[in-house]
Design an enzyme around this catalytic site. Sequence first.
Site, PDB file in Angstrom:
ATOM      1  N   THR A 169      16.296 -97.621  93.640  1.00  0.00           N
ATOM      2  CA  THR A 169      15.115 -97.208  92.917  1.00  0.00           C
ATOM      3  C   THR A 169      14.123 -96.765  93.980  1.00  0.00           C
ATOM      4  OG1 THR A 169      15.531 -98.854  91.181  1.00  0.00           O
ATOM      5  CG2 THR A 169      13.291 -98.060  91.362  1.00  0.00           C
ATOM      6  N   ARG A 207      21.558 -98.340  78.151  1.00  0.00           N
ATOM      7  CA  ARG A 207      21.045 -99.442  78.974  1.00  0.00           C
ATOM      8  C   ARG A 207      19.633 -99.127  79.459  1.00  0.00           C
ATOM      9  NH1 ARG A 207      19.740 -99.915  84.873  1.00  0.00           N
ATOM     10  NH2 ARG A 207      19.836-102.144  85.305  1.00  0.00           N
ATOM     11  N   THR A 255      12.645-103.121  93.063  1.00  0.00           N
ATOM     12  CA  THR A 255      13.960-102.491  93.027  1.00  0.00           C
ATOM     13  C   THR A 255      15.018-103.584  92.995  1.00  0.00           C
ATOM     14  OG1 THR A 255      15.481-100.978  94.163  1.00  0.00           O
ATOM     15  CG2 THR A 255      14.100-102.359  95.560  1.00  0.00           C
ATOM     16  N   GLY A 256      16.207-103.243  92.515  1.00  0.00           N
ATOM     17  CA  GLY A 256      17.272-104.238  92.455  1.00  0.00           C
ATOM     18  C   GLY A 256      18.036-104.166  91.148  1.00  0.00           C
TER      19      GLY A 256
END
Length: 280
Positions: A154, A182, A203-204
């Site tokens: 991201t 999703r 992010t992640g």
Amino acid sequence: MKIIIHGGFFSESATNHTTKIQKQAALKEIVTKGFNFMHDHTALETVIYTVGLLEDNPLFNAGTGSQIQSDGSIRMSAAIADGQNLNFAGVMNIQKVKNPIRVAEQLLPLQDKVLCDSGATLFARRKGFEFYDPETVERKKEYQEKIKNKPISTVGCVCFDVNGQIAAATSTGGKGFETVGRISDSATVAGTYANSFCGVSITGVGEDIVRVALASKIVTRVTDGMPIEEAFKKSFKELSSIDGFAGAISIDYLGNIYHYESHPTMTFSSFDGQHYTIFS
């Protein structure tokens, strides 16, 4: 004035020495442009501008170069949080636009501030955003080879301007090969949040980030008087209890820049006008 940006954990499926150098150079160039832009613009205007630059760089998984989903299509998400007035706007699973963050910007003054899927894309067309295919040759190759080890990536930006105003913005091309429909964390307050005390971009793994409401939790703790470092450590300890995967960048109302990651592979860069910090 201060700025910090991130390029996610892995911007490409194969991260070698060459791409690492390229990412470092790109982060330094973009964080410098963002900082210089902020001389004549607000924190809000700057996070939108800077994330737009990250979206335009195919090294990062947002805008051009976004990951391809399980049905062969690209769907992107982006959000903006204005710390001055708690304004928040975003798009989820938007398709065929160049800069999702710019579409989110158009939603800031409206009553309906978060749009998804075909509604977000239709809104973009009505606002004059032209058709654009963000797919790159590298992403298509990854999809065709059905890579199993998917990147987690991201991009994001947090700014603290000359008036002490804070803003945050995040954009993502998804995790790749995900189920159609999703929803990521990026266009929610779990992944992007700011008030007058703190701004955070995450992010992640989106599902992990949403489970612990990570961005909003960090901001709330700083607002309640907790030092930013303690707010991060406490929040990431809660993330670790579910074996979560995330990284975050932040600036608080005192101008403290802070970042934290559950795994030491996040790419980010910060600049305060004198000193760069770059990791990739």
